[in-house]
Design an enzyme around this catalytic site. Sequence first.
Site, PDB file in Angstrom:
ATOM      1  N   LYS A 185      30.796  -0.305  19.650  1.00  0.00           N
ATOM      2  CA  LYS A 185      31.117  -0.862  20.975  1.00  0.00           C
ATOM      3  C   LYS A 185      31.228  -2.390  20.893  1.00  0.00           C
ATOM      4  CE  LYS A 185      31.609  -1.309  25.481  1.00  0.00           C
ATOM      5  NZ  LYS A 185      31.021  -2.529  25.920  1.00  0.00           N
ATOM      6  N   HIS A 188      34.473  -3.181  19.268  1.00  0.00           N
ATOM      7  CA  HIS A 188      35.488  -2.906  20.296  1.00  0.00           C
ATOM      8  C   HIS A 188      35.647  -4.123  21.209  1.00  0.00           C
ATOM      9  CE1 HIS A 188      36.237  -2.018  24.543  1.00  0.00           C
ATOM     10  NE2 HIS A 188      37.070  -1.070  24.160  1.00  0.00           N
ATOM     11  N   ASN A 189      34.519  -4.668  21.660  1.00  0.00           N
ATOM     12  CA  ASN A 189      34.591  -5.839  22.538  1.00  0.00           C
ATOM     13  C   ASN A 189      35.173  -7.047  21.805  1.00  0.00           C
ATOM     14  OD1 ASN A 189      33.257  -4.130  24.269  1.00  0.00           O
ATOM     15  ND2 ASN A 189      31.866  -5.701  25.033  1.00  0.00           N
ATOM     16  N   GLU A 192      38.754  -6.691  21.757  1.00  0.00           N
ATOM     17  CA  GLU A 192      39.223  -7.010  23.113  1.00  0.00           C
ATOM     18  C   GLU A 192      39.390  -8.537  23.273  1.00  0.00           C
ATOM     19  OE1 GLU A 192      36.815  -4.936  26.089  1.00  0.00           O
ATOM     20  OE2 GLU A 192      36.815  -6.779  27.272  1.00  0.00           O
TER      21      GLU A 192
END
Length: 473
Positions: A185, A188-189, A192
Amino acid sequence: DSTGRAHIGVTGLAVMGSNIARNFARRGHTVAVHNRSRAKTDALIDTYGHEGDFVPAGTIEEFLDALQTPRRVLVMVQAGAATDAVINELADNMDAGDIIIDGGNSLYTDTIRREAAMRERGLHFVGAGISGGEEGALNGPSIMPGGPAESYRHLGPLLESISAHVDGEPCCTHVGPDGSGHFVKMVHNGIEYADMQLIGEAFDLMRTALGMPIAEIGEVFRQWNSGDLESYLVEITAEVLGQVDTRTGRPLVEMIVDSAGQKGTGRWTVKSALDLGVPTTGIAEAVFARALSSATDQRERARELQGGATTAAPVDTAEFIAAINEALYASKVVAYAQGFDQIVAGSREYGWDIAPGDLATIWRGGCIIRATFLDRIKEAYAEDPDLPSLLLAPYFRAAVEDAVDSWRRVVSTATLTGVPVPAFSSSLSYYDALRAERLPAALTQGLRDYFGAHTYRRVDMEGDFHTLWGGDR
Ligand code: ATR
């Protein structure tokens, strides 16, 4: 033994927690809900109680009594000390085999520590990354649960039922042991961050190098969203650029202070990349770009610095916009390739055995980086689970090789016109370095041996060598 009727409990009923609780209820699950202060629980029941079967609980004891065993409790409180406090209070009142799920944005090393502590007490601890913001939490997020495989058997169907779905597949899968869910996660950020920085650079080139009006730039992003760049972030970029400020009648984006904030997951990603020795340059540039944007005093003083002779904008606007599209795509491939390299390295370091293709699969829907692009990544890993770099997957290799001339032209034009493109340019340099026949690292080794006798290896013989530099040879 408790024989409550709720399938799952959610504690921490701020926006993310209440939306997840509503998501469970709307999918037909009975949900026990609890919050440290009673007001949020009451507000949830008052406003949304009709949406499904909620069991409000005032105390932790009531809350746990309402749950079927083994109990499943999703903790949605602030990361850090609050999460530790809530987990410990739950653990004090739970029985062996019960499952605590931390759905917050916890640092993966905290999750590793908590999982070990809970395991010691006979409890299952699942650190689950949840992406998709408020809207995703309510209607279907991407969920990245880590923790014991056994707990996923009790938990998987429940989590999969509230996650987003793409092509009938849930955007939720067991990632691996302990901290693996929060680790992916985090990356993932980070991805992003890189995605948003690349979009920002493309925007800046159109605004500054091409002098286009904001609304027209928004239109370009709208068109790009029906091509290879189709993604949630490109879609909402078009919307943000199209928004008119009601106060001034100007594009709203022009009225927003140009200092980007950050909550920490991008920074965590880069710290972890440094520890793992993975060159995640796209994410790092994105994090540093936000930091630079926020150095307002420095920027205020530096405005007087001269930029030198900058050349005029490219003449063929349409052609240059197409080149920016290609540069954006190629840079994005690099950012994702680096992010996936970091996941593979983290998995190796911690023994998580993460399948990168599974992540591409569950990031196709629900989360902020959802995009058609993820389908291509899923296919690339399906074809070769041990892919050395996404850049070497046939599809991406062809796309980047097609784009590389435009990419160079965009980066050089940006340089000549004085538009900062840290992510575009570092991604291109990464690409060139990765494919280089010889790197100047040979000279670095020579220098290290010169001043520190660090030794070097030779291309033509085995062994470690040291030279008395400048002496008789
Ligand atoms: P948001 O940013 O959406 O407000 P958050 O700050 O991540 O969410 O989490 C806030 C939640 O954590 C709230 O439910 C809060 O409970 P209160 O409504 O009682 O403030 C909860 N929370 C924060 N610290 C806590 C603690 N030490 N113990 C229990 N719950 C806590």
